[in-house]
Design an enzyme around this catalytic site. Structure first.
Site, PDB file in Angstrom:
ATOM      1  N   HIS A 137      47.273  39.129  52.372  1.00  0.00           N
ATOM      2  CA  HIS A 137      46.449  40.233  52.893  1.00  0.00           C
ATOM      3  C   HIS A 137      46.779  40.482  54.360  1.00  0.00           C
ATOM      4  O   HIS A 137      46.820  41.631  54.810  1.00  0.00           O
ATOM      5  CB  HIS A 137      44.957  39.900  52.778  1.00  0.00           C
ATOM      6  CG  HIS A 137      44.469  39.695  51.380  1.00  0.00           C
ATOM      7  ND1 HIS A 137      44.145  38.467  50.879  1.00  0.00           N
ATOM      8  CD2 HIS A 137      44.244  40.591  50.379  1.00  0.00           C
ATOM      9  CE1 HIS A 137      43.734  38.593  49.624  1.00  0.00           C
ATOM     10  NE2 HIS A 137      43.788  39.876  49.302  1.00  0.00           N
ATOM     11  N   GLY A 152      49.918  45.255  48.054  1.00  0.00           N
ATOM     12  CA  GLY A 152      50.947  44.223  47.883  1.00  0.00           C
ATOM     13  C   GLY A 152      51.840  44.517  46.689  1.00  0.00           C
ATOM     14  O   GLY A 152      51.371  44.983  45.649  1.00  0.00           O
ATOM     15  N   ARG A 198      43.551  33.843  43.247  1.00  0.00           N
ATOM     16  CA  ARG A 198      43.279  33.055  42.035  1.00  0.00           C
ATOM     17  C   ARG A 198      44.023  31.720  42.049  1.00  0.00           C
ATOM     18  O   ARG A 198      43.788  30.885  41.169  1.00  0.00           O
ATOM     19  CB  ARG A 198      43.621  33.872  40.795  1.00  0.00           C
ATOM     20  CG  ARG A 198      42.617  35.021  40.580  1.00  0.00           C
ATOM     21  CD  ARG A 198      42.739  35.663  39.216  1.00  0.00           C
ATOM     22  NE  ARG A 198      41.612  36.541  38.930  1.00  0.00           N
ATOM     23  CZ  ARG A 198      41.632  37.872  39.068  1.00  0.00           C
ATOM     24  NH1 ARG A 198      42.721  38.476  39.497  1.00  0.00           N
ATOM     25  NH2 ARG A 198      40.567  38.585  38.770  1.00  0.00           N
TER      26      ARG A 198
END
Ligand code: PAF
Length: 279
Positions: free
Chosen positions: A34, A146, A186
């Site tokens: 990010h 992304g 995740r």
């Protein structure tokens, strides 16, 4: 760094400002991937807005919406250090006052039902709907996504183009651990042993990329071998696919470059990754 918790306040805050606005949409639990989007945004735009919103409409009924990692305090600290201008962290009720069933949605073409969409029905319509809302709320000149989510990036580009949105959608290369594992929120679901094995995903994609760039055109056999290698490393494979990089269809005479994509489960984590290949 103002943190706006509702749509009206963000609009008021941005109103009358000057210069190019950049938007980085996120679901929080921020990592280096990010922050690479934030850096790209700050470099290209005068004002950087980061949204943090775990979007319920892109999760299926048996998916991890309830457990999705929510780490707002840490996220705000990273964003302050990264010198972000505005954070938009709305409540679900503010984004979806009509509830999920009463909400007008974006309906994507068939591409949204292939690859990840095949095992996550409705997922990309949910993504497109929230991203369209964010584009309307922030009115950014550019928005940054992304490349790890290549199918998402392709569909958002198609949405922006086909619905005549005036935003430029910018893809930012995937950030990886030294093992090759793509950074993802995740990844926290992985045990130490799974984390070591997770690096096989990128190794398999890189092996197919090398084979293709060395002249292999038997894509089905490459996909099958990739799936086998992943299964042997303990993955429950969703797909390994060699596709046209732009249209995400199987390669054909018009294909100029390829994208090799995979999704597979390892323990509790569903991992996705992709790499580009030239032909
Ligand atoms: O990639 C994500 O984190 C999400 O799908 C996005 C683009 C922020 C929409 O909720």
């Amino acid at each position: 760094m103002p943190v706006c918790r509702d749509i009206a306040t963000l609009r008021d805050t941005l109103r009358g400002g000057e210069g190019a606005i950049g938007l980085v949409p996120t679901m929080g639990n921020l990592h280096e991937g990010h922050l690479a989007l934030v850096r790209a945004c700050r470099q290209a735009c005068d004002v950087t807005v980061v949204s943090i919103f775990v979007n319920p409409t892109q999760f299926g009924p048996s998916e991890d919406f309830g457990n999705y990692p929510r780490t707002l305090d840490d996220d705000l600290r990273y964003l302050r250090e990264a010198r972000v201008d505005h954070v938009f962290a709305p409540a679900v009720d503010d984004m979806y006052p009509q509830g999920r069933d009463g909400q007008v949605t974006v309906s994507l073409p068939a591409l949204a039902n292939t690859l990840c969409g095949a095992s996550r029905p409705g997922h990309f319509d949910g993504v497109a709907t929230v991203v369209a809302k964010l584009f309307n709320i922030v009115a950014p000149d550019k928005s940054f996504f992304g490349e790890k989510d290549w199918q998402q990036l392709t569909l958002i580009r198609a949405m922006a183009r086909q619905l005549d949105m005036r935003v430029e959608v910018v893809g930012v290369p995937t950030v990886r651990e030294s093992s090759g594992l793509a950074l993802s929120s995740r990844n926290i679901y992985l045990s130490d042993d799974e984390r070591r094995r997770a690096a096989t995903l990128n190794r398999v994609l890189t092996w197919i990329k090398t084979a293709v760039e060395e002249g292999c055109r038997d894509y089905s056999s490459a996909e099958e071998r990739g799936s086998r290698d992943l299964a042997e490393a303990g993955f429950d494979v969703d797909y390994v696919a060699v596709r046209d990089a732009e249209r995400l269809c199987p390669p054909d005479a018009e294909t100029a470059s390829l994208r090799i994509l995979a999704a597979a489960r390892l323990g509790r984590a569903r991992l996705i990754d992709n790499v580009g290949a030239t032909i």
